[in-house]
Scaffold this active site. Structure first.
Site, PDB file in Angstrom:
ATOM      1  N   ASP A 339       0.852  -1.178   0.000  1.00 56.98           N
ATOM      2  CA  ASP A 339       0.000   0.000   0.000  1.00 56.98           C
ATOM      3  C   ASP A 339       0.896   1.239   0.000  1.00 56.98           C
ATOM      4  O   ASP A 339       1.761   1.393   0.871  1.00 56.98           O
ATOM      5  CB  ASP A 339      -0.906   0.008   1.234  1.00 56.98           C
ATOM      6  N   ASN A 347      -2.110  13.110  -4.314  1.00 52.24           N
ATOM      7  CA  ASN A 347      -3.199  13.459  -5.227  1.00 52.24           C
ATOM      8  C   ASN A 347      -3.773  14.839  -4.914  1.00 52.24           C
ATOM      9  O   ASN A 347      -4.063  15.624  -5.824  1.00 52.24           O
ATOM     10  CB  ASN A 347      -4.312  12.413  -5.145  1.00 52.24           C
ATOM     11  N   ASP A 356      -0.837   9.102 -10.647  1.00 56.36           N
ATOM     12  CA  ASP A 356      -0.711   8.031 -11.643  1.00 56.36           C
ATOM     13  C   ASP A 356       0.753   7.716 -11.931  1.00 56.36           C
ATOM     14  O   ASP A 356       1.123   6.553 -12.119  1.00 56.36           O
ATOM     15  CB  ASP A 356      -1.423   8.434 -12.928  1.00 56.36           C
ATOM     16  N   GLU A 382      -4.378   2.334  -4.641  1.00 52.57           N
ATOM     17  CA  GLU A 382      -2.923   2.327  -4.487  1.00 52.57           C
ATOM     18  C   GLU A 382      -2.427   1.040  -3.876  1.00 52.57           C
ATOM     19  O   GLU A 382      -1.325   0.976  -3.337  1.00 52.57           O
ATOM     20  CB  GLU A 382      -2.478   3.522  -3.636  1.00 52.57           C
TER      21      GLU A 382
END
Length: 490
Positions: A339, A347, A356, A382
């Protein structure tokens, strides 16, 4: 070549012979009639029976004479023969129809463009063959030079289409050399005036084009398309047949005359072989395009489009297969759940494009570190997962720690974002029991991952032990400095 034995004393047989002669346009069948203890051979040519030669004084078998008498009287079946002009016309229409079908198929799926070129190749070849069979009714330059140039251009388009099919530049100039050499050869009087030499040149050029097209399709063999192999074999077989045609032409020269092409003894074989080659090749090319489309759809359904690794569906299916194999051979399997830390912060501050990029960077580093033999995929957001053989939980944790370190180094070099350096937390679980399931193994690894998050992130935790390895001090210090900067800005 079919033969028909006709008794000269049978008036009804002679009448039957005249009817057949009117229906036969070119010299296809031969008729043998005994006369004065000799066999007088007649050849049907342009609706006329021309005496050709006399054979030895051998009496025909009585069974043949009886067979013809029964046929003439309507009491039995008649001899059958292959009508060469009809076969030629059928070959032209079938080739043109297959070309149109290939073009139509390409319009339905515009993502695969090669069938358009292949369809055009079949249409051009059909036009060339049509001009060949009307020799004598059109000018010679049209039925010889242009006709064979169209056929060679069609074969060249097969080659160019194969390049386009496998993603290489089509290079349409590759089509030109073969027709150009053909025109140059026909300009030489010795070749242009001799049908046998022209046949040899055309056969040699056709063989080269077919073989290079087969080689082009062979180059893309890494893509698992089942129809690729028979397509290569078919093109090589056609090229080989064209090469064999060269010595056969020298052995059995074609006759001169207005209709010498169709009157050739080899023309039935050439026409029938061309018909079979056209049908088989069109089917294989169309099926190869269909397989390409199906493979792309299957890949799209199993591959994560962002990271280029297995998606959740493909990962779980692969994990089920490995677990089933583990129940047979008893090899322990380790589940690794990853993770990415502080992904929401990345973000929120830098946008989803930067997020991304981080996901792709981790997928690349994980694929490089874990190796091609390890099942790895993105299971959502993620989160990533890997399933690998491991003798102990410590061995699996060591692999996870190596990936963690490599990702920190790569992220620090690639992402100078000034907010937070991307890191990863990992949970490891080992399955040794034959009754273990994918869901149970993932649940254990998920508990270890939760503990890694709770203990400060950027670390590896096992489902059976405490932290395997602490984060590197330099990374810890770097994160403290970054967070102090974030707090100061706030």
């Amino acid at each position: 070549m079919p033969r028909l034995v006709v008794p000269s004393s049978s008036r009804s047989a002679r009448r039957e012979l005249r009817i057949v002669a009117k229906r036969a346009r070119f010299g296809a069948p031969f008729f043998i009639a005994p006369k004065d203890s000799l066999h007088c051979v007649y050849r049907v040519y342009d609706s006329a029976m021309l005496p050709c030669t006399k054979l030895g004084a051998v009496t025909p078998p009585q069974s043949y004479v009886d067979y013809i008498r029964r046929g003439a009287a309507g009491g039995g079946p008649r001899l059958m023969y292959l009508d060469i002009p009809t076969l030629a016309v059928v070959t032209v229409f079938v080739t043109a129809l297959l070309g149109i079908l290939l073009i139509f198929a390409s319009l339905q799926n515009r993502a695969v463009r090669a069938p358009r070129l292949w369809g055009l190749a079949f249409v051009l070849a059909a036009a060339g063959m049509a001009l060949v069979i009307v020799r004598g009714q059109v000018p010679d330059w049209l039925s010889i030079q242009i006709a064979n140039a169209l056929v060679l251009t069609g074969l060249g388009l097969i080659w160019v289409g194969a390049r386009l099919f496998d993603g290489r530049p089509p290079q349409f100039l590759l089509i030109m050399p073969a027709p150009a050499l053909w025109f140059v050869a026909c300009a030489v009087p010795a070749i242009g005036n001799d049908i046998n030499l022209r046949t040899i040149v055309a056969s040699a050029l056709s063989a080269v084009l077919a073989i290079v097209a087969a080689a082009e399709i062979w180059r893309g063999r890494a893509e698992p398309l089942l129809s690729r192999w028979p397509t290569v074999v078919t093109l090589i077989a056609y090229g080989g047949a064209m090469l064999v045609r060269i010595p056969l032409t020298l052995t059995v020269p074609q006759p001169d005359g207005e209709h010498q092409t169709i009157a050739s003894a080899l023309y039935p074989l050439v026409a029938f072989g061309t018909l079979m080659f056209t049908v088989v090749l069109a089917f294989l090319l169309l099926n190869m395009s269909k397989e390409r489309t199906e493979l792309r759809h299957k890949t799209a359904s199993l591959i994560d489009p962002l990271c280029g690794v297995s998606n959740r569906r493909a990962f779980l299916a692969g994990a089920e297969r490995l677990i089933a194999q583990q129940r047979v051979d008893g090899t322990p399997l380790a589940m690794l759940l990853f993770d990415l830390d502080h992904f929401k912060t990345i973000n929120d501050h830098l946008g989803h494009a930067a997020g991304d990029d981080v996901l792709r960077a981790f997928a690349i580093e994980a694929t490089r570190t874990l190796g091609a033999g390890v099942l790895f995929g993105r299971i959502g957001g993620e989160e990533f997962a890997a399933l690998m053989p491991a003798r102990s939980v410590g061995e699996a944790a060591a692999v996870a720690e190596r990936l963690r370190r490599n990702f920190v180094v790569a992220a620090h070099a690639q992402f100078d974002i000034g907010i937070v350096t991307p890191t990863v937390s990992t949970g490891v679980a080992l399955g040794c029991d034959q009754h273990v399931s994918v869901a149970g193994l993932m649940a254990q690894a998920d508990r270890a991952l939760y503990r890694a998050k709770a203990n400060g992130r950027n670390r590896v935790e096992s489902a059976t032990t405490e932290a395997i390895m602490p984060p590197a001090p330099n990374v810890e210090d770097m994160e403290r400095r970054v967070w102090r900067k974030v707090s100061a800005r706030a």
